[in-house]
Design an enzyme around this catalytic site. Structure first.
Site, short mmCIF file in Angstrom:
data_model
loop_
_atom_site.label_atom_id
_atom_site.label_comp_id
_atom_site.label_asym_id
_atom_site.label_seq_id
_atom_site.Cartn_x
_atom_site.Cartn_y
_atom_site.Cartn_z
N SER A 17 -0.99 -23.67 -20.76
CA SER A 17 -0.63 -24.63 -21.55
C SER A 17 -0.56 -23.90 -23.20
O SER A 17 0.10 -24.52 -24.07
CB SER A 17 -1.53 -25.17 -21.71
OG SER A 17 -3.48 -25.00 -21.88
N ASN A 18 -1.19 -23.21 -23.06
CA ASN A 18 -1.60 -22.72 -25.00
C ASN A 18 0.11 -22.09 -25.21
O ASN A 18 0.88 -21.47 -25.80
CB ASN A 18 -2.40 -21.28 -24.95
CG ASN A 18 -3.79 -22.33 -25.35
OD1 ASN A 18 -3.37 -22.41 -26.82
ND2 ASN A 18 -4.78 -21.99 -24.70
N ILE A 96 -10.15 -7.60 -19.42
CA ILE A 96 -10.75 -7.13 -20.75
C ILE A 96 -9.65 -5.93 -21.45
O ILE A 96 -9.15 -5.36 -19.89
CB ILE A 96 -11.61 -6.55 -20.31
CG1 ILE A 96 -12.53 -7.54 -20.37
CG2 ILE A 96 -12.82 -5.56 -21.37
CD1 ILE A 96 -14.38 -7.31 -20.48
N HIS A 113 -10.23 -18.91 -27.59
CA HIS A 113 -11.77 -18.91 -27.34
C HIS A 113 -11.94 -20.44 -27.67
O HIS A 113 -11.98 -21.21 -28.35
CB HIS A 113 -12.53 -17.91 -27.73
CG HIS A 113 -13.61 -18.45 -27.10
ND1 HIS A 113 -13.44 -17.84 -25.75
CD2 HIS A 113 -14.62 -18.63 -26.75
CE1 HIS A 113 -14.94 -18.26 -25.30
NE2 HIS A 113 -15.83 -18.53 -25.70
N GLY A 147 -15.15 -6.16 -26.82
CA GLY A 147 -16.27 -6.57 -27.09
C GLY A 147 -15.03 -8.14 -26.56
O GLY A 147 -13.95 -8.47 -26.76
N VAL A 148 -16.48 -8.73 -25.75
CA VAL A 148 -15.67 -9.97 -25.08
C VAL A 148 -15.75 -11.38 -26.20
O VAL A 148 -17.10 -11.51 -26.63
CB VAL A 148 -15.80 -10.28 -23.82
CG1 VAL A 148 -16.21 -11.66 -23.22
CG2 VAL A 148 -16.21 -9.38 -23.23
N GLU A 178 -6.24 -26.79 -29.35
CA GLU A 178 -6.10 -25.52 -28.96
C GLU A 178 -4.60 -25.25 -29.69
O GLU A 178 -3.93 -23.89 -29.65
CB GLU A 178 -6.55 -24.57 -27.88
CG GLU A 178 -7.46 -24.38 -27.35
CD GLU A 178 -7.83 -24.34 -26.05
OE1 GLU A 178 -7.12 -22.99 -25.93
OE2 GLU A 178 -9.10 -24.36 -25.82
C1 GRF Z 1 -8.19 -21.69 -22.86
O1 GRF Z 1 -9.00 -22.52 -22.39
C2 GRF Z 1 -7.80 -20.63 -23.76
O2 GRF Z 1 -9.12 -20.82 -24.81
C3 GRF Z 1 -9.11 -20.33 -22.52
O3 GRF Z 1 -8.78 -19.97 -21.94
C4 GRF Z 1 -7.79 -21.11 -21.78
C5 GRF Z 1 -5.89 -21.24 -21.13
O4 GRF Z 1 -5.90 -22.07 -20.85
N1 GRF Z 1 -8.90 -18.39 -23.90
P1 GRF Z 1 -4.13 -22.01 -20.44
O5 GRF Z 1 -4.10 -20.76 -19.45
O6 GRF Z 1 -3.78 -21.61 -21.98
O7 GRF Z 1 -3.90 -23.32 -20.09
#
Ligand code: GRF
Length: 208
Positions: A17-18, A96, A113, A147-148, A178
């Site tokens: 979705s991002n 990672i 994140h 690092g995570v 996001e």
């Molecule tokens: C999101 O919540 C992002 O912050 C995290 O993993 C999720 C990914 O969601 N790192 P999508 O695949 O972008 O829908």
């Protein structure tokens, strides 16, 4: 605005979705970038289908085909170079990233994140926030280093934790933020406005 669009690679493992928010921002002219390549470690990741619909090149790279993380990242790095990538955006990428890519793309890898870092890094950030009893959570876009979920913070958006919130409801409200924040952060990078000074990222004023 600069002449040629930023050549962006997105690494994604799942829903995407991002990635979709990034694609929408490009198509609507809010993000001056071109999706140079989308790479996934999961053959069936819906993110790959979203990229294909946009007409972007997609690559599935099977982690099992390489002996370790470094070898895997060396294959990714080769693809980033072949596609002349200027910025790597991690978007739900569940692996990672090793020094192999981080060194080659220093300060040119970003991640999103779903918490206000440095609180609640790692998996299930929304549940961590609920368990921690915080009243405000949110999301963070940051440069990636070893690092995570560490690395200089570019921008954050706050989301209130409501009475009766479950991980799913909080996740849904954070996700809305996001989708605004990530394309905006990438656009700032595209405009050359992000200056890393130690742990802090300064955002230069827009002189246009
Ligand atoms: C999101 O919540 C992002 O912050 C995290 O993993 C999720 C990914 O969601 N790192 P999508 O695949 O972008 O829908």
């Amino acid at each position: 605005m600069s002449e040629s669009p930023l050549r962006l690679a997105v690494l994604a493992s799942g829903r995407g979705s991002n990635l979709q928010a990034i694609i929408d921002a490009i198509e609507q002219g809010r993000l001056h970038a071109r999706l140079a390549v989308v790479i996934s470690n999961k053959a069936a990741a819906p993110a790959l289908e979203r990229a294909r619909k946009h007409g972007a090149p997609t690559i599935f790279l099977d982690p099992k085909a390489t002996p370790d993380r470094e070898a895997y990242d060396a294959v990714i790095l080769e693809q980033l170079r072949q596609h002349d990538v200027g910025l790597v955006a991690l978007a739900g990428y569940m692996k990672i990233v090793t020094r192999v890519i981080i060194d080659a793309y220093a300060h040119r890898i970003v991640n999103i994140h779903p918490s206000l870092l440095p609180s609640f890094p790692g998996l299930k950030a929304q549940q961590q926030a609920l368990d921690g009893g915080v009243k405000v959570s949110g999301c963070t876009v940051h440069f990636v280093e070893e690092g995570v979920d560490t690395g200089p913070i570019i921008c954050q958006a706050a989301v209130p934790v409501l009475e009766g919130d479950q991980a799913e409801s909080l996740e849904a409200r954070i996700l809305v933020e996001e989708h605004h924040l990530y394309p905006e952060a990438i656009q700032l990078f595209a405009e050359g406005r992000l200056m890393i000074e130690g742990r802090r990222v300064r955002i230069r004023a827009n002189h246009v």
